[in-house]
Motif scaffolding. Structure first.
Motif, PDB file in Angstrom:
ATOM      1  N   GLY A 457       0.855  -1.187   0.000  1.00  0.00           N
ATOM      2  CA  GLY A 457       0.000   0.000   0.000  1.00  0.00           C
ATOM      3  C   GLY A 457       0.883   1.226   0.000  1.00  0.00           C
ATOM      4  O   GLY A 457       1.797   1.349  -0.816  1.00  0.00           O
ATOM      5  N   ASP A 458       0.629   2.142   0.929  1.00  0.00           N
ATOM      6  CA  ASP A 458       1.491   3.324   1.053  1.00  0.00           C
ATOM      7  C   ASP A 458       2.492   3.173   2.192  1.00  0.00           C
ATOM      8  O   ASP A 458       3.205   4.115   2.538  1.00  0.00           O
ATOM      9  N   LYS A 459       2.548   1.987   2.786  1.00  0.00           N
ATOM     10  CA  LYS A 459       3.396   1.747   3.952  1.00  0.00           C
ATOM     11  C   LYS A 459       4.688   1.040   3.540  1.00  0.00           C
ATOM     12  O   LYS A 459       4.678   0.123   2.713  1.00  0.00           O
ATOM     13  N   LEU A 460       5.788   1.463   4.148  1.00  0.00           N
ATOM     14  CA  LEU A 460       7.084   0.835   3.898  1.00  0.00           C
ATOM     15  C   LEU A 460       7.461  -0.097   5.047  1.00  0.00           C
ATOM     16  O   LEU A 460       7.059   0.099   6.191  1.00  0.00           O
ATOM     17  N   PHE A 461       8.285  -1.082   4.704  1.00  0.00           N
ATOM     18  CA  PHE A 461       8.973  -1.888   5.710  1.00  0.00           C
ATOM     19  C   PHE A 461      10.449  -1.504   5.702  1.00  0.00           C
ATOM     20  O   PHE A 461      10.977  -0.999   4.716  1.00  0.00           O
ATOM     21  N   HIS A 462      11.102  -1.757   6.820  1.00  0.00           N
ATOM     22  CA  HIS A 462      12.500  -1.335   6.983  1.00  0.00           C
ATOM     23  C   HIS A 462      13.482  -2.380   6.477  1.00  0.00           C
ATOM     24  O   HIS A 462      14.525  -2.027   5.933  1.00  0.00           O
ATOM     25  N   ASN A 463      13.155  -3.665   6.659  1.00  0.00           N
ATOM     26  CA  ASN A 463      14.148  -4.722   6.406  1.00  0.00           C
ATOM     27  C   ASN A 463      13.589  -5.796   5.481  1.00  0.00           C
ATOM     28  O   ASN A 463      12.378  -5.973   5.362  1.00  0.00           O
ATOM     29  N   TYR A 464      14.510  -6.510   4.838  1.00  0.00           N
ATOM     30  CA  TYR A 464      14.119  -7.611   3.945  1.00  0.00           C
ATOM     31  C   TYR A 464      15.220  -8.664   3.950  1.00  0.00           C
ATOM     32  O   TYR A 464      16.401  -8.342   3.829  1.00  0.00           O
ATOM     33  N   LYS A 465      14.796  -9.903   4.104  1.00  0.00           N
ATOM     34  CA  LYS A 465      15.712 -11.021   3.953  1.00  0.00           C
ATOM     35  C   LYS A 465      14.893 -12.297   3.770  1.00  0.00           C
ATOM     36  O   LYS A 465      13.847 -12.459   4.402  1.00  0.00           O
ATOM     37  N   GLU A 466      15.362 -13.154   2.887  1.00  0.00           N
ATOM     38  CA  GLU A 466      14.713 -14.442   2.633  1.00  0.00           C
ATOM     39  C   GLU A 466      13.221 -14.263   2.334  1.00  0.00           C
ATOM     40  O   GLU A 466      12.356 -14.928   2.892  1.00  0.00           O
ATOM     41  N   GLU A 467      12.960 -13.281   1.475  1.00  0.00           N
ATOM     42  CA  GLU A 467      11.607 -13.008   0.975  1.00  0.00           C
ATOM     43  C   GLU A 467      10.647 -12.545   2.065  1.00  0.00           C
ATOM     44  O   GLU A 467       9.430 -12.617   1.903  1.00  0.00           O
ATOM     45  N   LYS A 468      11.199 -12.027   3.178  1.00  0.00           N
ATOM     46  CA  LYS A 468      10.341 -11.539   4.256  1.00  0.00           C
ATOM     47  C   LYS A 468      10.756 -10.121   4.650  1.00  0.00           C
ATOM     48  O   LYS A 468      11.947  -9.825   4.765  1.00  0.00           O
ATOM     49  N   ALA A 469       9.733  -9.267   4.846  1.00  0.00           N
ATOM     50  CA  ALA A 469       9.932  -7.925   5.403  1.00  0.00           C
ATOM     51  C   ALA A 469       9.078  -7.846   6.658  1.00  0.00           C
ATOM     52  O   ALA A 469       7.865  -8.028   6.596  1.00  0.00           O
ATOM     53  N   THR A 470       9.708  -7.604   7.809  1.00  0.00           N
ATOM     54  CA  THR A 470       9.002  -7.812   9.081  1.00  0.00           C
ATOM     55  C   THR A 470       8.930  -6.589   9.975  1.00  0.00           C
ATOM     56  O   THR A 470       8.108  -6.556  10.889  1.00  0.00           O
ATOM     57  N   ILE A 471       9.757  -5.575   9.753  1.00  0.00           N
ATOM     58  CA  ILE A 471       9.825  -4.430  10.661  1.00  0.00           C
ATOM     59  C   ILE A 471       9.239  -3.207   9.966  1.00  0.00           C
ATOM     60  O   ILE A 471       9.608  -2.882   8.834  1.00  0.00           O
ATOM     61  N   ASP A 472       8.319  -2.519  10.636  1.00  0.00           N
ATOM     62  CA  ASP A 472       7.703  -1.324  10.066  1.00  0.00           C
ATOM     63  C   ASP A 472       8.763  -0.280   9.729  1.00  0.00           C
ATOM     64  O   ASP A 472       9.765  -0.119  10.447  1.00  0.00           O
ATOM     65  N   GLY A 473       8.522   0.446   8.655  1.00  0.00           N
ATOM     66  CA  GLY A 473       9.462   1.465   8.221  1.00  0.00           C
ATOM     67  C   GLY A 473       9.579   2.611   9.212  1.00  0.00           C
ATOM     68  O   GLY A 473       8.629   2.967   9.910  1.00  0.00           O
ATOM     69  N   PHE A 474      10.774   3.199   9.278  1.00  0.00           N
ATOM     70  CA  PHE A 474      11.049   4.374  10.097  1.00  0.00           C
ATOM     71  C   PHE A 474      11.091   5.612   9.206  1.00  0.00           C
ATOM     72  O   PHE A 474      11.099   5.506   7.978  1.00  0.00           O
ATOM     73  N   LEU A 475      11.157   6.780   9.817  1.00  0.00           N
ATOM     74  CA  LEU A 475      11.164   8.002   9.019  1.00  0.00           C
ATOM     75  C   LEU A 475      12.338   8.023   8.042  1.00  0.00           C
ATOM     76  O   LEU A 475      12.209   8.546   6.935  1.00  0.00           O
ATOM     77  N   GLU A 476      13.476   7.431   8.425  1.00  0.00           N
ATOM     78  CA  GLU A 476      14.614   7.405   7.505  1.00  0.00           C
ATOM     79  C   GLU A 476      14.279   6.637   6.238  1.00  0.00           C
ATOM     80  O   GLU A 476      14.732   6.983   5.138  1.00  0.00           O
ATOM     81  N   ASP A 477      13.477   5.583   6.346  1.00  0.00           N
ATOM     82  CA  ASP A 477      13.092   4.812   5.165  1.00  0.00           C
ATOM     83  C   ASP A 477      12.244   5.661   4.223  1.00  0.00           C
ATOM     84  O   ASP A 477      12.478   5.700   3.013  1.00  0.00           O
ATOM     85  N   TYR A 478      11.262   6.336   4.790  1.00  0.00           N
ATOM     86  CA  TYR A 478      10.377   7.166   3.974  1.00  0.00           C
ATOM     87  C   TYR A 478      11.130   8.361   3.388  1.00  0.00           C
ATOM     88  O   TYR A 478      11.045   8.641   2.184  1.00  0.00           O
ATOM     89  N   SER A 479      11.855   9.086   4.229  1.00  0.00           N
ATOM     90  CA  SER A 479      12.477  10.330   3.766  1.00  0.00           C
ATOM     91  C   SER A 479      13.531  10.056   2.690  1.00  0.00           C
ATOM     92  O   SER A 479      13.563  10.748   1.660  1.00  0.00           O
ATOM     93  N   TYR A 480      14.384   9.040   2.901  1.00  0.00           N
ATOM     94  CA  TYR A 480      15.423   8.764   1.917  1.00  0.00           C
ATOM     95  C   TYR A 480      14.819   8.238   0.614  1.00  0.00           C
ATOM     96  O   TYR A 480      15.302   8.561  -0.482  1.00  0.00           O
ATOM     97  N   LEU A 481      13.768   7.425   0.730  1.00  0.00           N
ATOM     98  CA  LEU A 481      13.182   6.861  -0.491  1.00  0.00           C
ATOM     99  C   LEU A 481      12.404   7.925  -1.274  1.00  0.00           C
ATOM    100  O   LEU A 481      12.428   7.935  -2.513  1.00  0.00           O
ATOM    101  N   ILE A 482      11.735   8.826  -0.575  1.00  0.00           N
ATOM    102  CA  ILE A 482      11.075   9.944  -1.262  1.00  0.00           C
ATOM    103  C   ILE A 482      12.104  10.739  -2.060  1.00  0.00           C
ATOM    104  O   ILE A 482      11.885  11.081  -3.227  1.00  0.00           O
ATOM    105  N   ARG A 483      13.235  11.020  -1.428  1.00  0.00           N
ATOM    106  CA  ARG A 483      14.283  11.789  -2.118  1.00  0.00           C
ATOM    107  C   ARG A 483      14.836  11.018  -3.313  1.00  0.00           C
ATOM    108  O   ARG A 483      15.052  11.587  -4.391  1.00  0.00           O
ATOM    109  N   ALA A 484      15.047   9.715  -3.143  1.00  0.00           N
ATOM    110  CA  ALA A 484      15.583   8.906  -4.242  1.00  0.00           C
ATOM    111  C   ALA A 484      14.597   8.824  -5.398  1.00  0.00           C
ATOM    112  O   ALA A 484      14.986   8.927  -6.576  1.00  0.00           O
ATOM    113  N   PHE A 485      13.323   8.634  -5.097  1.00  0.00           N
ATOM    114  CA  PHE A 485      12.319   8.548  -6.161  1.00  0.00           C
ATOM    115  C   PHE A 485      12.174   9.886  -6.888  1.00  0.00           C
ATOM    116  O   PHE A 485      11.975   9.923  -8.108  1.00  0.00           O
TER     117      PHE A 485
END
Length: 687
Positions: A457-485
């Motif tokens: 959806g509009d929500k990010l996860f912070h981590n990924y390994k072995e086809e699993k993302a388990t930890i909710d995204g932090f502001l650093e995830d959103y802010s850096y990805l917004i800038r990159a996009f």
């Protein structure tokens, strides 16, 4: 042998750091409800031990203490023991690091903090030698039984400190937004007082790359023509690229230098450093055309692709400092080893890379580093430049072949959204400057990987390994990805990336923004509640997530003609302004935003056939205060592209600012003239 040992609960985790401790005799728990409930049920204090996979002293303490049965017995008997990967849980790390600082102690990793069963801290520290650690465990176990009330009272005081607003802590107050030329100049002066004018960087050892500092210096020089800013930039970027902190053979940067000369690195290589340094060296090349910077960008990207890229297109987190239990062994060589590899060319190689029989590192080993440019070295040794450069490439190939036979440093193969976003932006920046299609292919592959695996959806996860993302995204995830996009849009003119950036921005405003203080929390309001909810204000080895969000709101406010975004960005910058002027080296990404507001940000729209070709011509010039838009077919949802058409069937450039456009032009040089004229004539008057 691990197969002879009993595994603890960490065996089911995905973090390489936690898995490193899975066969410790310590009864480790991962951070979570199970461990916290056990502490309450058994009324035991908690040890939270925080580190990361590439951390040298974390390995040392594990070997000396956590692998020892007698020490583990004390820990298991008296405590509930929790292991945390700080890279997976930067929120937990930030809370307890702040607590240790409040105790008047120096922070760092490993971070070991003692909590009561309510997860409130009462004592902590970093690395402890084994005897000191056992003594501390025993003293705290006794104190917990005999002086429980005192410890709980102390913990309450620390929690009160932790919940004090960061804005209060730094004396940041509400202020009316205005930017002034004299304040910007004062910022530059205050920054310059920390320059190491002999060896580059700021201050004394240890020295960290701190890319946002030099991205600000580039902008400061562009605006003021202050030669000292450019001199410091060149000095620092050359010293880092020539030093041991840079892998002279394989490319890529280590995390920091333990000395002032940039010679002896802490050999771990982190994705976040290399992503940011690709951006920095690419932009520095665009501004100065220094060939060394071109070389660094290409070699660093080659390193990341070779050693940190997953088959799926994500980027792994880091490489360890150690191999075979020895720091730097993979990267260093004795003189005899070099003689065996290079034969008759070894003496010249050793002059070029300053290798000696005694060695410049431990155990007679040499950290390869340079002191002179290829032009200077070739002249001194009476070699044709092309001959020398061909020899250097041949030397690198031979050294890499030998390194390929060595035991490699450990790889932390978790994938983090925030760090991937830094690398994604680095690739997009490198493509913009150099036009290398492979860089764009890597960027697009990574961007699509992140969308498919770390966004729901509009929500990010912070981590990924072995086809699993388990930890909710932090502001650093959103802010850096917004800038990159946003940057990815500028180098592709594919509006899906800009729309993704806007959706993520709106999510952060709904779930991270604190209306009361006008800043963003680090954690999502829907996520796990810790004993304190922090805000990240100060720029460090990575830029503060709030400074990145303020920049994102500035640019997206222009792209989407969203007044609310622009106003919030202004208000955030106004809030930090007083501290920014005094301490720009600690708020250098905020300082870069100040530059973007000092003169209006140019809106450069390219319309007509093949707008990407015209963009690549524009990229030959350095003008950092602009945003780029483009359309080949006149079809766009962006207000800034409305009514902008190709004139006389020629690709046309519109240079606009403050919703006012210059006459349309058909070549990059004419657009640059308009941009330069705009910078000279549209500065804000002092208020």
């Amino acid at each position: 042998m691990e197969e002879d040992k009993k595994a603890n609960r960490l065996l089911n985790e995905s973090s390489p750091y936690l898995l490193q401790h899975a066969y410790n005799p310590v009864d480790w728990y991962p951070w979570g409800e199970e461990a916290l409930q056990k502490a309450k049920q058994e009324d035991k204090p908690i040890i939270v031990s925080i580190g990361y996979a590439a951390c040298h002293w974390c390995h040392v303490m594990e070997h000396q203490s956590f692998e020892q049965e007698d020490i583990a017995k004390v820990m298991n008997e008296h405590f509930v023991c929790i292991k945390v990967d700080r890279e997976e849980r930067p929120d937990v790390d930030a809370v307890y690091m702040d607590a240790v600082h409040a105790m008047g102690l120096q922070g760092g990793w490993p971070l070991n903090v003692f909590l009561n069963p309510d997860a409130k801290p009462f004592y902590g520290g970093t690395y402890f030698p084994p005897q000191q650690w056992v003594g501390l465990l025993q003293n705290i176990a006794v104190a917990y039984q005999k002086n429980r009330e005192d410890l709980d009272e102390s913990a309450e005081q620390f929690v009160e400190h932790l919940n004090r607003s960061e804005l209060d802590k730094y004396g940041l107050r509400e202020s009316n937004f205005h930017v002034r030329e004299e304040d910007f100049k004062l910022m530059g002066y205050n920054f310059s007082t920390r320059f190491d004018k002999k060896l580059g960087g700021l201050g004394q050892a240890p020295k960290f790359p701190m890319p946002t500092n030099y991205l600000f210096l580039l902008r400061y020089h562009h605006h003021t023509s202050d030669q000292s800013a450019l001199n410091q930039l060149h000095l620092t970027l050359h010293e880092m690229a020539y030093g041991g902190i840079y892998d002279q053979v394989g490319g890529g940067f280590a995390r920091y230098s333990v000395d002032a000369e940039w010679l002896v690195p802490h050999f771990e290589k982190m994705l976040y450093d290399n992503g940011q340094l690709v951006s920095l060296y690419a932009e520095a090349y665009q501004a100065t055309r220094e060939t060394l910077y071109h070389e660094v960008v290409y070699e660093t990207i080659a390193f990341v692709e070779r050693e940190l890229m997953s088959p799926e297109g994500g980027f792994y987190s880091s490489l360890d400092a150690d191999s075979e239990g020895e720091e730097g062994k993979f990267y260093t060589f004795t003189k005899d080893e070099l003689q065996e590899i290079l034969g008759d060319e070894e003496p010249l190689f050793s002059k070029y890379y300053h290798a000696t029989a005694a060695g410049n590192f431990e155990h007679g080993r040499n950290i390869l580093h340079r002191r002179k440019s290829d032009e200077e070295f070739a002249q001194k040794h009476e070699l044709e430049l092309e001959v020398l450069q061909e020899m250097v490439q041949n030397w690198k190939r031979k050294i890499m072949e030998v390194r390929a036979t060595r035991i490699r440093p450990g790889l932390d193969d978790k994938i983090l959204t925030s760090w991937n976003a830094l690398m994604l932006k680095g690739l997009a920046d490198a493509y913009y400057v150099f036009g290398n299609e492979h860089f764009l292919e890597l960027a697009l592959r990574n961007a699509n990987f992140l969308l498919q695996n770390l966004k729901k959806g509009d929500k990010l996860f912070h981590n990924y390994k072995e086809e699993k993302a388990t930890i909710d995204g932090f502001l650093e995830d959103y802010s850096y990805l917004i800038r990159a996009f946003t940057r990815l849009y500028e180098v592709t003119f594919d509006e899906q990336w800009l729309q993704e950036a806007k959706r993520l921005t709106d999510y952060t405003l709904e779930n991270f923004f604190d209306e009361k203080e006008g800043m963003f929390f680090f954690t999502d309001q829907r996520s796990e509640k810790l004993i304190a909810r922090k805000k990240e204000i100060i720029d460090n080895v990575t830029p503060a997530s709030n400074s990145v969000m303020a920049s994102n709101l500035h640019f997206l406010g222009l792209y989407f003609d969203e007044e609310r975004y622009s106003t919030l960005s202004n208000d955030m910058l106004a809030r930090v302004k007083d501290l920014l002027i005094k301490e720009p080296s600690h708020l250098s990404n905020w300082a870069a935003l100040y530059y973007h507001k000092l003169t209006p940000t140019a809106e450069v729209a390219i319309v007509g056939e093949n707008p990407g070709k015209m963009r690549s011509e524009l990229s030959a010039f350095y003008h950092p205060n602009m945003l780029l838009l483009g359309s080949s077919d006149g079809q766009s949802n962006l207000a800034l592209l409305e009514d902008k058409l190709a004139i006389n069937n020629k690709t046309t450039i519109y240079v606009c600012y403050n919703k006012t456009c210059q006459l349309p032009v058909h070549d990059a040089a004419s657009a640059l003239e308009q941009l330069q004229g705009m910078q000279q004539n549209t500065k804000f008057p002092p208020l």
